[in-house]
Enzyme design. Structure first.
Site, PDB file in Angstrom:
ATOM      1  N   ARG A 117       3.123  -5.341  17.397  1.00 26.00           N
ATOM      2  CA  ARG A 117       1.450  -4.882  16.939  1.00 26.00           C
ATOM      3  C   ARG A 117       0.858  -5.969  17.151  1.00 26.00           C
ATOM      4  O   ARG A 117       0.336  -5.738  18.319  1.00 26.00           O
ATOM      5  CB  ARG A 117       1.682  -4.485  15.671  1.00 26.00           C
ATOM      6  CG  ARG A 117       2.775  -3.295  15.095  1.00 26.00           C
ATOM      7  CD  ARG A 117       2.240  -2.942  13.808  1.00 26.00           C
ATOM      8  NE  ARG A 117       2.299  -4.168  12.666  1.00 26.00           N
ATOM      9  CZ  ARG A 117       1.905  -3.735  11.635  1.00 26.00           C
ATOM     10  NH1 ARG A 117       1.801  -2.818  10.952  1.00 26.00           N
ATOM     11  NH2 ARG A 117       3.215  -5.116  10.641  1.00 26.00           N
ATOM     12  N   HIS A 123       5.847 -12.397   7.491  1.00 27.41           N
ATOM     13  CA  HIS A 123       5.863 -12.008   6.811  1.00 27.41           C
ATOM     14  C   HIS A 123       7.021 -11.367   5.717  1.00 27.41           C
ATOM     15  O   HIS A 123       8.227 -11.849   5.629  1.00 27.41           O
ATOM     16  CB  HIS A 123       6.088 -10.528   8.505  1.00 27.41           C
ATOM     17  CG  HIS A 123       5.524  -9.032   7.474  1.00 27.41           C
ATOM     18  ND1 HIS A 123       6.565  -8.727   7.155  1.00 27.41           N
ATOM     19  CD2 HIS A 123       5.346  -8.415   8.251  1.00 27.41           C
ATOM     20  CE1 HIS A 123       6.219  -7.057   6.978  1.00 27.41           C
ATOM     21  NE2 HIS A 123       5.267  -7.296   7.763  1.00 27.41           N
ATOM     22  N   HIS A 159      -2.185  -9.060   1.613  1.00 26.99           N
ATOM     23  CA  HIS A 159      -1.502  -7.299   3.259  1.00 26.99           C
ATOM     24  C   HIS A 159      -3.037  -7.328   4.124  1.00 26.99           C
ATOM     25  O   HIS A 159      -3.229  -7.742   4.413  1.00 26.99           O
ATOM     26  CB  HIS A 159      -1.301  -6.193   1.665  1.00 26.99           C
ATOM     27  CG  HIS A 159      -1.238  -5.187   1.891  1.00 26.99           C
ATOM     28  ND1 HIS A 159       0.103  -5.135   3.372  1.00 26.99           N
ATOM     29  CD2 HIS A 159      -1.249  -4.465   1.758  1.00 26.99           C
ATOM     30  CE1 HIS A 159       0.446  -3.853   3.739  1.00 26.99           C
ATOM     31  NE2 HIS A 159       0.305  -3.204   2.276  1.00 26.99           N
ATOM     32  N   SER A 206       0.766  -1.019   0.168  1.00 26.28           N
ATOM     33  CA  SER A 206       0.000  -0.472   0.161  1.00 26.28           C
ATOM     34  C   SER A 206       0.815   1.221   0.640  1.00 26.28           C
ATOM     35  O   SER A 206       0.680   1.740  -0.822  1.00 26.28           O
ATOM     36  CB  SER A 206      -0.785  -0.045   1.353  1.00 26.28           C
ATOM     37  OG  SER A 206      -0.594  -0.056   2.270  1.00 26.28           O
ATOM     38  N   ASP A 252      -2.186  -8.749  11.865  1.00 28.86           N
ATOM     39  CA  ASP A 252      -3.161  -9.353  11.679  1.00 28.86           C
ATOM     40  C   ASP A 252      -3.822 -10.834  12.374  1.00 28.86           C
ATOM     41  O   ASP A 252      -5.278 -10.801  12.765  1.00 28.86           O
ATOM     42  CB  ASP A 252      -3.795  -9.760  10.370  1.00 28.86           C
ATOM     43  CG  ASP A 252      -3.749  -8.614   9.120  1.00 28.86           C
ATOM     44  OD1 ASP A 252      -4.085  -7.152   9.646  1.00 28.86           O
ATOM     45  OD2 ASP A 252      -2.728  -8.479   8.294  1.00 28.86           O
TER      46      ASP A 252
END
Ligand code: HAX
Length: 430
Positions: A318, A309, A263, A233, A364
């Site tokens: 995160r 990743h 993504h 992105s 995620d």
């Protein structure tokens, strides 16, 4: 805006001088080489672009302007945007000015709602968000100023204008899409005096007496805000913006990339996989059942969403921040328990399979469990939440790129014929 613009106006000349000097003195210094494997392999790891808003060392995870993301988990979205743009956390006066500035700009034009209402009822919420952003391109201050003629040194000013307008409107549009697309009732207007996260949570209309959901949204917006320059992105936004397409075009392009399953769509897929698992086993499976189910997923040719990743080689900090939030507020929640169990089982399975370079969870893997707990159960909306946050990273990168006069991006592609000749020539030399 005056405060953020003033802060940038002070910093930009210093940054320009630094970059000019580095280029002048060291412009020919080699910082990387490219292998055949990298050219065919998604350009993975090649150092060939600059992004100053954030970086992702594989062994540390996200640093925003040098600050580990774990140290920013108590901040607001406004703090994060200010930090991304300027390199400094805002003073309370700067924060207040930015919150007020965004509130002033939050009104979404009526035509945007009409366009969204006219879209097919089964449109993906990401398609709706991107359509809304593109529809507003006619309002771009950058495009208007460029048409009139402006000095290159001033490009960043209307870029900042567009960015603030987009930042102010995206949460309102995103919340409106949620209510419209999932038949939640009339739209809820933004309220002055609230932070971006508080407003967004309120406009979604999720019951939140304690303010815990708004706090979850705050964390969500901070954690997803940026992830250096080469992810799909950010890079899509960068390349489109490098043609001097305005922020509406550029951010829309970036978000179209975020909509891909490898993504940003992974958070939708990830919770889908978790819920499918609880349904199949009528609750939280045993370790052995989960191990077998993970192998079944891999053997059916699918990836395990939320794991792996392109850059990271550790548990994503995160993910850790989301997991800690969930464990603090609702440790007994069955979905959260399963997320935790998956964290204990899947990395081992991926290591045994031996394909993924990073077997650890990414952002995620946990975010959806939090949303689900608070009653936001429409998975196809999850990437929109991601977008509201990631717009901050893309916009701050655009502002800086326009300020630094970053040129149009144009790497060189080669053909497979060229590759064959090159490898043959190399073979004769060795
Ligand atoms: N499950 C199964 N296989 C996986 C895997 C996973 N979670 N992660 C990587 N692999 C596989 C790859 O598909 C690849 O297989 P092939 O050789 O057969 O093509 C192999 O392992 C090597 O891949 P890699 O080099 O480790 O990973 P990439 O840099 O190519 O891809 C991805 C990184 C994130 C796309 C990948 O790990 C993946 O598909 N993960 C699942 C989807 C996901 O969670 N995406 C979100 C990432 C974070 C993000 O951007 N959020 O927005």
């Amino acid at each position: 805006m005056a405060k953020l613009q003033n802060a940038l106006a002070k910093k930009i000349p210093v940054w320009r001088e630094e970059i000019k000097e580095i280029n002048k003195v060291h412009g020919n210094l080699k910082i990387d080489t490219v292998t055949v494997g990298q050219a065919y392999g998604g350009m993975r790891g090649i150092k060939c672009m600059v992004c100053d808003t954030s970086e992702v060392p594989p062994d540390k995870g996200l640093l925003i302007r040098g600050i580990p993301i774990a140290d920013l988990t108590a901040k607001t979205a406004e703090d994060t945007f200010y930090l991304l743009c300027t390199g400094d956390l805002p003073s309370s006066a700067d924060r207040k000015a930015l919150t007020e500035e965004l509130a002033e700009r939050a009104k979404v034009p009526a035509y945007v709602w009409k366009i969204l209402e006219a879209m097919p009822k089964d449109s993906h919420p990401m398609t709706m968000l991107d359509t809304a952003i593109l529809a507003m391109q006619r309002e771009s201050e950058f495009a208007k100023a460029y048409d009139k003629g402006m000095a290159k040194a001033d490009y960043w000013k209307p870029t900042l204008e567009d960015s603030l307008n987009l930042m102010a409107r995206i949460p309102t549009i995103a919340a409106g899409i949620y209510r419209m697309r999932f038949k939640k009732g009339p739209r809820i207007a933004p309220k002055k005096g609230l932070t971006m996260a508080e407003n967004y949570a309120r406009m979604l209309g999720i019951p939140d007496k304690s303010g815990e959901f708004a706090d979850c949204m705050r964390l969500y917006l901070v954690l997803h805000s940026d992830h250096e320059g080469g992810n799909v992105s950010a890079h899509a936004c960068h390349v489109v913006g490098s043609a001097l397409s305005d922020p509406y075009y550029a951010v829309s392009a970036g978000l179209n990339g975020l909509a891909g399953p490898l993504h940003g769509l992974a958070n939708q897929e990830c919770l889908g996989w978790i819920i499918e698992t609880t349904k199949k086993f009528k609750g939280v499976p045993t370790d052995e059942q989960l191990r077998k189910y993970s192998w079944d997923t891999l053997n059916s040719g699918k990836v395990i969403p939320g794991y792996g990743h392109a850059v990271l080689r550790i548990t994503d900090p995160r993910f850790t921040a989301f997991r800690e939030f969930g464990m603090k507020h609702f440790p007994e929640d069955p979905v959260m328990c399963l997320v935790d169990k998956v964290f204990n089982i899947v990395p081992q399975v991926l290591v045994e399979q031996g394909k993924a370079k990073d077997p650890w969870p990414n952002v995620d893997a946990a975010s959806g469990a939090l949303l689900y707990h608070y009653g936001l159960k429409e998975f196809s909306y999850y990437t929109v939440l991601f977008s509201v946050s990631r717009a901050m990273g893309m916009l701050s990168q655009l502002i800086i790129n326009r300020a630094m006069g970053t040129p149009i991006e144009r790497p060189k592609s080669v053909t497979t014929e060229w590759m064959k000749k090159t490898v043959a020539a190399a073979a004769t030399q060795s």
